[in-house]
Design a protein around this motif. Sequence first.
Motif, PDB file in Angstrom:
ATOM      1  N   ALA A  58       0.707  -1.204   0.093  1.00  0.00           N
ATOM      2  CA  ALA A  58       0.168  -0.129  -0.006  1.00  0.00           C
ATOM      3  C   ALA A  58       0.941   1.116  -0.155  1.00  0.00           C
ATOM      4  O   ALA A  58       0.634   2.150  -0.736  1.00  0.00           O
ATOM      5  CB  ALA A  58      -0.949   0.056   1.385  1.00  0.00           C
ATOM      6  N   LEU A  61       2.486   1.774  -3.500  1.00  0.00           N
ATOM      7  CA  LEU A  61       1.362   2.274  -4.360  1.00  0.00           C
ATOM      8  C   LEU A  61       1.128   3.611  -4.355  1.00  0.00           C
ATOM      9  O   LEU A  61       1.164   4.356  -5.185  1.00  0.00           O
ATOM     10  CB  LEU A  61       0.201   1.316  -4.402  1.00  0.00           C
ATOM     11  N   LEU A  62       0.930   3.960  -2.872  1.00  0.00           N
ATOM     12  CA  LEU A  62       0.708   5.452  -2.792  1.00  0.00           C
ATOM     13  C   LEU A  62       1.816   6.362  -3.118  1.00  0.00           C
ATOM     14  O   LEU A  62       1.705   7.378  -3.758  1.00  0.00           O
ATOM     15  CB  LEU A  62       0.343   5.601  -1.113  1.00  0.00           C
ATOM     16  N   LEU A  65       1.782   6.808  -6.801  1.00  0.00           N
ATOM     17  CA  LEU A  65       0.990   7.946  -7.240  1.00  0.00           C
ATOM     18  C   LEU A  65       1.343   9.060  -6.854  1.00  0.00           C
ATOM     19  O   LEU A  65       1.036  10.016  -7.766  1.00  0.00           O
ATOM     20  CB  LEU A  65      -0.550   7.414  -6.561  1.00  0.00           C
ATOM     21  N   LEU A 109      -3.069   3.258   5.596  1.00  0.00           N
ATOM     22  CA  LEU A 109      -2.347   3.226   4.468  1.00  0.00           C
ATOM     23  C   LEU A 109      -3.353   2.942   3.180  1.00  0.00           C
ATOM     24  O   LEU A 109      -3.483   3.489   2.214  1.00  0.00           O
ATOM     25  CB  LEU A 109      -1.121   2.380   4.089  1.00  0.00           C
ATOM     26  N   LEU A 113      -4.291   5.420   0.155  1.00  0.00           N
ATOM     27  CA  LEU A 113      -4.301   5.112  -1.065  1.00  0.00           C
ATOM     28  C   LEU A 113      -5.492   5.151  -1.899  1.00  0.00           C
ATOM     29  O   LEU A 113      -5.602   5.727  -3.231  1.00  0.00           O
ATOM     30  CB  LEU A 113      -3.767   3.554  -1.015  1.00  0.00           C
ATOM     31  N   ASP A 116      -6.362   8.609  -2.693  1.00  0.00           N
ATOM     32  CA  ASP A 116      -5.343   9.514  -3.452  1.00  0.00           C
ATOM     33  C   ASP A 116      -4.898  10.724  -2.845  1.00  0.00           C
ATOM     34  O   ASP A 116      -4.896  11.624  -3.442  1.00  0.00           O
ATOM     35  CB  ASP A 116      -5.844   9.655  -4.780  1.00  0.00           C
ATOM     36  N   THR A 124       5.233  11.222   3.565  1.00  0.00           N
ATOM     37  CA  THR A 124       5.512  10.049   2.989  1.00  0.00           C
ATOM     38  C   THR A 124       6.680   9.450   3.662  1.00  0.00           C
ATOM     39  O   THR A 124       6.856   8.186   3.906  1.00  0.00           O
ATOM     40  CB  THR A 124       5.928  10.015   1.433  1.00  0.00           C
ATOM     41  N   ARG A 180      -4.995   4.413 -12.794  1.00  0.00           N
ATOM     42  CA  ARG A 180      -4.719   4.954 -11.391  1.00  0.00           C
ATOM     43  C   ARG A 180      -6.028   4.683 -10.406  1.00  0.00           C
ATOM     44  O   ARG A 180      -5.752   4.526  -9.286  1.00  0.00           O
ATOM     45  CB  ARG A 180      -4.629   6.485 -11.535  1.00  0.00           C
ATOM     46  N   ARG A 184      -6.193   2.740  -6.879  1.00  0.00           N
ATOM     47  CA  ARG A 184      -6.892   2.985  -5.679  1.00  0.00           C
ATOM     48  C   ARG A 184      -8.045   1.998  -5.342  1.00  0.00           C
ATOM     49  O   ARG A 184      -8.129   1.839  -4.128  1.00  0.00           O
ATOM     50  CB  ARG A 184      -7.772   4.290  -6.079  1.00  0.00           C
ATOM     51  N   GLY A 187      -6.436  -0.059  -2.898  1.00  0.00           N
ATOM     52  CA  GLY A 187      -6.265   0.480  -1.478  1.00  0.00           C
ATOM     53  C   GLY A 187      -7.524   0.378  -0.821  1.00  0.00           C
ATOM     54  O   GLY A 187      -7.708   0.060   0.450  1.00  0.00           O
TER      55      GLY A 187
END
Length: 205
Positions: A58, A61-62, A65, A109, A113, A116, A124, A180, A184, A187
């Motif tokens: 997670a 991926l976050l 993005l 998390l 995610l 977004d 971060t 995208r 999400r 997430g």
Amino acid sequence: MTKSLSQSRLPLYSFVVFVFLFAATPAEAHLNSTGMGPIYDGLMHFLLSPEDLAPVLALALLAGLRGASHGRRALFVLPAAWLLGGLIGLAATSSSAHPVISAFWFLLLGGLLAADAKLSLRVTTALAALLGLYHGYLNGTGLGLSATSATVLLGLIFAVFVLVALAAALVARLHASWARIAVRVAGSWIAASGLLMLGWAMHKF
């Protein structure tokens, strides 16, 4: 037509992969040897531990993005913090993950995610450091002091590094809105898993 069909099936394929990961054998507090060497033991321990794997995925991926700079920061801060936490844990008494805290990481998390969230680079970095220290400490206490503990820990951290590198780099290159959104959606599944974990933990109390 074919391209549209492929795009519509992407969330389904992602869900299948997600379910497969969570169907993996739950990891024990103490490492089970695979018989293939300590580095491979550490790598497999991470891959077969959803409570470690899902939050790292997670976060990766976050970070992806948010862009390449966030991805690079997570790539180096998370393994470094994991190593530090693991070394501290090696010298500590035995400890186990609290189910509520594990659920919190899934919810936090996964929720960020899914939303977004427009995180700053500092946030971060802080998330990567805290996640690494916490899970690294738990891994370290599970390994205990032995001749191969440090090598197993390195194998585990290598797995973290590779997963973050691959996931963040893949997502950072995505520009299509549907792609995208699919990220999400992953997430939201992680956050939903956190809710289930939290409900189960509260039920046990």
